[in-house]
Design a protein around this motif. Structure first.
Motif, PDB file in Angstrom:
ATOM      1  N   PHE A 140      -4.393   2.799   1.529  1.00  0.00           N
ATOM      2  CA  PHE A 140      -4.363   4.634   1.869  1.00  0.00           C
ATOM      3  C   PHE A 140      -4.912   5.551   0.171  1.00  0.00           C
ATOM      4  CE2 PHE A 140      -2.855   3.622   5.379  1.00  0.00           C
ATOM      5  CZ  PHE A 140      -3.080   4.105   6.378  1.00  0.00           C
ATOM      6  N   GLU A 141      -5.819   6.787  -0.110  1.00  0.00           N
ATOM      7  CA  GLU A 141      -6.114   6.769  -0.560  1.00  0.00           C
ATOM      8  C   GLU A 141      -5.595   8.712  -0.785  1.00  0.00           C
ATOM      9  OE1 GLU A 141      -9.820   6.108  -1.773  1.00  0.00           O
ATOM     10  OE2 GLU A 141     -10.042   4.586  -2.460  1.00  0.00           O
ATOM     11  N   GLY A 142      -4.819   9.121  -1.319  1.00  0.00           N
ATOM     12  CA  GLY A 142      -4.032  10.812  -1.045  1.00  0.00           C
ATOM     13  C   GLY A 142      -3.923  11.335  -2.439  1.00  0.00           C
ATOM     14  N   ALA A 143      -2.858  11.916  -1.880  1.00  0.00           N
ATOM     15  CA  ALA A 143      -1.433  11.787  -2.996  1.00  0.00           C
ATOM     16  C   ALA A 143      -1.444  11.164  -4.225  1.00  0.00           C
ATOM     17  CB  ALA A 143       0.266  13.051  -2.969  1.00  0.00           C
ATOM     18  N   LYS A 144      -0.929  10.492  -3.416  1.00  0.00           N
ATOM     19  CA  LYS A 144      -1.234   8.888  -4.161  1.00  0.00           C
ATOM     20  C   LYS A 144      -1.283   7.013  -3.538  1.00  0.00           C
ATOM     21  CE  LYS A 144       3.941   8.457  -2.917  1.00  0.00           C
ATOM     22  NZ  LYS A 144       5.364   7.649  -3.264  1.00  0.00           N
ATOM     23  N   TYR A 145      -1.258   6.406  -4.222  1.00  0.00           N
ATOM     24  CA  TYR A 145      -1.801   5.523  -4.090  1.00  0.00           C
ATOM     25  C   TYR A 145      -1.369   4.218  -3.313  1.00  0.00           C
ATOM     26  CZ  TYR A 145      -5.525   1.176  -3.556  1.00  0.00           C
ATOM     27  OH  TYR A 145      -6.219   0.495  -2.969  1.00  0.00           O
ATOM     28  N   GLU A 146      -1.635   4.030  -2.089  1.00  0.00           N
ATOM     29  CA  GLU A 146      -0.669   2.871  -1.098  1.00  0.00           C
ATOM     30  C   GLU A 146      -0.851   2.114  -1.011  1.00  0.00           C
ATOM     31  OE1 GLU A 146       2.774   3.510  -1.471  1.00  0.00           O
ATOM     32  OE2 GLU A 146       3.147   5.975  -1.391  1.00  0.00           O
ATOM     33  N   THR A 147      -0.163   0.883  -0.852  1.00  0.00           N
ATOM     34  CA  THR A 147      -0.869  -0.504  -0.052  1.00  0.00           C
ATOM     35  C   THR A 147      -0.028  -1.183   0.575  1.00  0.00           C
ATOM     36  OG1 THR A 147      -2.895  -0.641  -1.847  1.00  0.00           O
ATOM     37  CG2 THR A 147      -2.174  -2.649  -0.165  1.00  0.00           C
ATOM     38  N   PHE A 148      -0.391  -1.481   2.233  1.00  0.00           N
ATOM     39  CA  PHE A 148       0.300  -1.814   2.914  1.00  0.00           C
ATOM     40  C   PHE A 148      -0.435  -3.200   3.929  1.00  0.00           C
ATOM     41  CE2 PHE A 148       1.549   2.564   2.867  1.00  0.00           C
ATOM     42  CZ  PHE A 148       2.123   2.120   2.599  1.00  0.00           C
ATOM     43  N   TRP A 149      -0.088  -3.903   4.241  1.00  0.00           N
ATOM     44  CA  TRP A 149      -0.080  -5.099   5.025  1.00  0.00           C
ATOM     45  C   TRP A 149       0.061  -5.079   6.385  1.00  0.00           C
ATOM     46  CZ3 TRP A 149       0.800  -4.839  -0.259  1.00  0.00           C
ATOM     47  CH2 TRP A 149      -0.081  -5.898  -0.587  1.00  0.00           C
ATOM     48  N   LEU A 150      -1.044  -4.918   7.343  1.00  0.00           N
ATOM     49  CA  LEU A 150       0.139  -5.845   9.041  1.00  0.00           C
ATOM     50  C   LEU A 150      -0.544  -7.350   9.336  1.00  0.00           C
ATOM     51  CD1 LEU A 150      -1.435  -2.695  11.314  1.00  0.00           C
ATOM     52  CD2 LEU A 150       1.032  -3.465  10.533  1.00  0.00           C
TER      53      LEU A 150
END
Length: 232
Positions: A140-150
């Motif tokens: 996810f790109e936005g105010a900060k970069y976040e990575t998740f796994w499903l």
């Protein structure tokens, strides 16, 4: 609990339901959340102490009952009583009104990717998943970069905040604001892809199927209906 000092059914109802978080707790109980920890995950920003206090007050008011269960580490569950269940119409009315009159593009402080992933985990259409395990990474790109796994299996769905070490099947790169709007019905997946707000890469058959694996938010039909009404 604030007292209005008015002999009026609306005032009496607001005395019970008007405190911060109360209606959102009822919302989540209506959609099937039963355990304290799960309620807390779906309400980021509430403290455990305040959540416990709100639940106790809803019990005292006769809207919620606490039931002992034998379910692994979960020892209790919360269920709405008949009075609590009747709030379904209230929540539905607030949803329709909010979608029509109060729901625009999200503000930056409303974009919590952990909450979004929690919502997604609960709305996976497991019967549509392929056999075995499918690993999907969300960048996810936005105010900060976040990575998740499903980790998607027909028997279970898990969220990982760190790399679980499995081979990746699908990579989703998305603008966080856009993905929230997809989830809530303001954008379709296809519209977001055409606008290059979402990109999906990986095994072609899984890339094509991914949008069909989720039921999306229960609010999305009302949001789409409100948009249609405003555009007509």
């Amino acid at each position: 609990m604030y007292k209005y000092g008015q002999y009026c059914p609306i005032a009496k109802a607001v005395e019970i339901l008007g405190d911060r978080w109360t209606l959102l707790i009822v919302r989540d109980l209506l959609t099937g959340t039963r355990h304290f920890n799960n309620l807390e995950r779906g309400l980021p920003g509430i403290s455990r102490g305040l959540l416990a206090e709100r639940l106790r007050r809803l019990q005292r008011m006769g809207l919620v009952e606490k039931v002992a269960v034998a379910n692994g580490r979960q020892r209790t569950a919360y269920y709405l009583t008949e009075a609590g269940q009747e709030l379904h119409t209230v929540i539905d009315s607030l949803l329709v009104w909010g979608a029509r009159w109060a729901f625009e593009e999200p503000e930056e402080n409303e974009l919590d990717p952990v909450l979004l992933m929690w919502w997604m985990r609960g709305r996976v259409r497991r019967e549509t998943l392929p056999a075995g395990q499918t690993v999907v990474r969300f960048d996810f790109e936005g105010a900060k970069y976040e990575t998740f796994w499903l980790l998607l299996k027909r028997e279970d769905v898990s969220i990982c905040l760190t790399d679980p070490g499995f081979d990746l099947d699908v990579l989703v790169t998305a603008d966080l604001s856009a993905f929230f709007q997809i989830w809530l019905g303001r954008l379709t997946f296809a519209e977001a892809q055409r606008a290059k707000l979402v990109q999906v890469d990986g095994i072609p058959t899984l890339v094509e199927a991914l949008p069909t694996w989720f039921s999306y938010s229960l609010a999305s039909p009302a949001v789409r209906a409100a948009q249609k009404s405003q555009n007509d």
